[in-house]
Design a protein around this motif. Structure first.
Motif, PDB file in Angstrom:
ATOM      1  N   SER A 159     -47.257  -2.942 -31.282  1.00 20.21           N
ATOM      2  CA  SER A 159     -46.084  -2.292 -31.101  1.00 20.21           C
ATOM      3  C   SER A 159     -44.970  -2.729 -32.222  1.00 20.21           C
ATOM      4  O   SER A 159     -44.793  -3.915 -32.441  1.00 20.21           O
ATOM      5  N   LEU A 160     -44.240  -1.705 -32.662  1.00 20.46           N
ATOM      6  CA  LEU A 160     -43.099  -2.036 -33.549  1.00 20.46           C
ATOM      7  C   LEU A 160     -41.932  -2.748 -32.955  1.00 20.46           C
ATOM      8  O   LEU A 160     -41.342  -3.539 -33.477  1.00 20.46           O
ATOM      9  N   ARG A 161     -41.921  -2.082 -31.500  1.00 21.44           N
ATOM     10  CA  ARG A 161     -40.752  -3.027 -30.843  1.00 21.44           C
ATOM     11  C   ARG A 161     -41.012  -4.311 -30.708  1.00 21.44           C
ATOM     12  O   ARG A 161     -40.096  -5.038 -30.627  1.00 21.44           O
ATOM     13  N   LEU A 162     -42.340  -4.672 -30.499  1.00 21.76           N
ATOM     14  CA  LEU A 162     -42.811  -6.189 -30.186  1.00 21.76           C
ATOM     15  C   LEU A 162     -42.528  -6.846 -31.533  1.00 21.76           C
ATOM     16  O   LEU A 162     -41.916  -7.922 -31.833  1.00 21.76           O
ATOM     17  N   GLN A 163     -42.869  -6.078 -32.498  1.00 24.11           N
ATOM     18  CA  GLN A 163     -42.480  -6.848 -33.962  1.00 24.11           C
ATOM     19  C   GLN A 163     -41.303  -7.058 -34.176  1.00 24.11           C
ATOM     20  O   GLN A 163     -40.898  -8.119 -34.710  1.00 24.11           O
ATOM     21  N   GLN A 164     -40.408  -6.046 -33.906  1.00 27.52           N
ATOM     22  CA  GLN A 164     -38.740  -6.164 -34.022  1.00 27.52           C
ATOM     23  C   GLN A 164     -38.298  -7.398 -33.018  1.00 27.52           C
ATOM     24  O   GLN A 164     -37.483  -8.190 -33.668  1.00 27.52           O
TER      25      GLN A 164
ATOM     26  N   ILE B 136     -36.658 -11.122 -34.695  1.00 27.44           N
ATOM     27  CA  ILE B 136     -35.196 -11.323 -34.530  1.00 27.44           C
ATOM     28  C   ILE B 136     -35.203 -12.464 -33.414  1.00 27.44           C
ATOM     29  O   ILE B 136     -33.905 -12.999 -33.416  1.00 27.44           O
ATOM     30  N   TYR B 137     -36.268 -12.952 -32.833  1.00 23.49           N
ATOM     31  CA  TYR B 137     -35.979 -14.067 -31.598  1.00 23.49           C
ATOM     32  C   TYR B 137     -35.187 -15.247 -32.483  1.00 23.49           C
ATOM     33  O   TYR B 137     -34.332 -15.830 -31.717  1.00 23.49           O
TER      34      TYR B 137
ATOM     35  N   THR C 163     -32.887 -15.507 -34.593  1.00 21.03           N
ATOM     36  CA  THR C 163     -31.656 -15.390 -34.918  1.00 21.03           C
ATOM     37  C   THR C 163     -30.764 -15.261 -33.661  1.00 21.03           C
ATOM     38  O   THR C 163     -29.727 -15.156 -33.798  1.00 21.03           O
ATOM     39  N   LEU C 164     -31.275 -15.225 -32.576  1.00 19.81           N
ATOM     40  CA  LEU C 164     -30.425 -15.085 -31.254  1.00 19.81           C
ATOM     41  C   LEU C 164     -29.886 -16.344 -30.931  1.00 19.81           C
ATOM     42  O   LEU C 164     -30.524 -17.401 -31.120  1.00 19.81           O
ATOM     43  N   PRO C 165     -28.672 -16.132 -30.221  1.00 19.50           N
ATOM     44  CA  PRO C 165     -28.246 -17.454 -29.624  1.00 19.50           C
ATOM     45  C   PRO C 165     -28.969 -17.944 -28.504  1.00 19.50           C
ATOM     46  O   PRO C 165     -29.795 -17.163 -28.050  1.00 19.50           O
ATOM     47  N   GLU C 166     -29.023 -19.306 -28.299  1.00 20.62           N
ATOM     48  CA  GLU C 166     -29.981 -20.131 -27.333  1.00 20.62           C
ATOM     49  C   GLU C 166     -29.780 -19.245 -25.995  1.00 20.62           C
ATOM     50  O   GLU C 166     -30.945 -19.126 -25.310  1.00 20.62           O
ATOM     51  N   GLU C 167     -28.770 -18.854 -25.433  1.00 21.88           N
ATOM     52  CA  GLU C 167     -28.325 -18.380 -24.102  1.00 21.88           C
ATOM     53  C   GLU C 167     -29.077 -17.055 -24.109  1.00 21.88           C
ATOM     54  O   GLU C 167     -29.442 -16.596 -22.802  1.00 21.88           O
TER      55      GLU C 167
ATOM     56  N   ASN D 103     -38.630 -12.756 -22.108  1.00 23.03           N
ATOM     57  CA  ASN D 103     -39.307 -12.034 -20.916  1.00 23.03           C
ATOM     58  C   ASN D 103     -39.533 -10.589 -21.536  1.00 23.03           C
ATOM     59  O   ASN D 103     -40.515  -9.800 -21.194  1.00 23.03           O
ATOM     60  N   PHE D 104     -38.623 -10.195 -22.371  1.00 19.28           N
ATOM     61  CA  PHE D 104     -38.596  -8.619 -23.128  1.00 19.28           C
ATOM     62  C   PHE D 104     -40.153  -8.651 -23.828  1.00 19.28           C
ATOM     63  O   PHE D 104     -40.883  -7.764 -23.786  1.00 19.28           O
ATOM     64  N   GLU D 105     -40.354  -9.834 -24.778  1.00 18.92           N
ATOM     65  CA  GLU D 105     -41.598  -9.907 -25.572  1.00 18.92           C
ATOM     66  C   GLU D 105     -42.749  -9.913 -24.668  1.00 18.92           C
ATOM     67  O   GLU D 105     -43.660  -8.917 -24.642  1.00 18.92           O
ATOM     68  N   ALA D 106     -42.627 -10.806 -23.307  1.00 19.20           N
ATOM     69  CA  ALA D 106     -43.830 -10.665 -22.483  1.00 19.20           C
ATOM     70  C   ALA D 106     -44.005  -9.149 -21.717  1.00 19.20           C
ATOM     71  O   ALA D 106     -45.177  -8.977 -21.683  1.00 19.20           O
TER      72      ALA D 106
END
Length: 168
Positions: A32-37, A41-42, A44-48, A55-58
């Motif tokens: 999935s391209l959305r999963l790759q995206q 970006i994971y 680059t995200l703030p810790e919170e 959860n979104f990836e899962a």
């Protein structure tokens, strides 16, 4: 896409149609391209925000693939239901399509456009894989005589469609 396989199990005689570009992802031949995206970006995200991202990836990883029975392309037409035309509207995803119902002059836009606060707008840029393609797709919609746009996000829009598309 998330419930497609369950729907197909419940109604095994339905046919799954997809754009040629999206078929390998639906079939499970490509990730999935959305999963790759999301994975890209994971870090680059703030810790919170990382727990929500995990959860979104899962959720994306849990989506079952489903066999596509027919691949569609831009301008494919079908005579049923008063006439249907496939409109290739890449941007949100590379193989995104919209469906134009000729008899009612209705466009099922999917995620090509959204309706927010009573106004048509481009799909959220952070969820649009190619914003320039998305803008070209919106411009392409100006070729159609549309009385209403059905958006996946926001519902039905029926006001000054041509002007509203031009404003985007």
């Amino acid at each position: 896409m998330g419930s497609l396989t369950a729907f197909k199990r419940k109604y095994p005689n339905i046919k799954i149609l997809s754009s040629k570009e999206e078929a390998p992802y639906i079939n499970g031949d490509k990730k999935s391209l959305r999963l790759q995206q999301a994975k890209f970006i994971y870090n680059t995200l703030p810790e919170e925000e990382k727990e929500g991202a995990r959860n979104f990836e899962a959720m994306l990883e849990s989506i079952e693939s489903c066999t596509v029975d027919m691949e569609l392309k831009d301008k494919d037409c079908f005579d049923f239901c008063g006439g249907i035309e496939i409109v290739s509207t890449p941007g949100h995803m590379p193989g995104h399509i919209s469906i134009y119902h000729k008899e009612s002059k209705s466009l099922i836009a999917g995620d090509a456009v959204v309706l927010e606060n009573g106004k048509l707008d481009i799909a959220l840029p952070q969820y649009t894989l190619d914003i320039n393609e998305a803008k070209k797709s919106i411009k392409k919609l100006l070729e159609y005589d549309i009385d209403q746009i059905i958006c996946y996000h926001g519902g039905i829009y029926e006001n000054n469609i041509i002007e509203s598309l031009k404003e985007i």
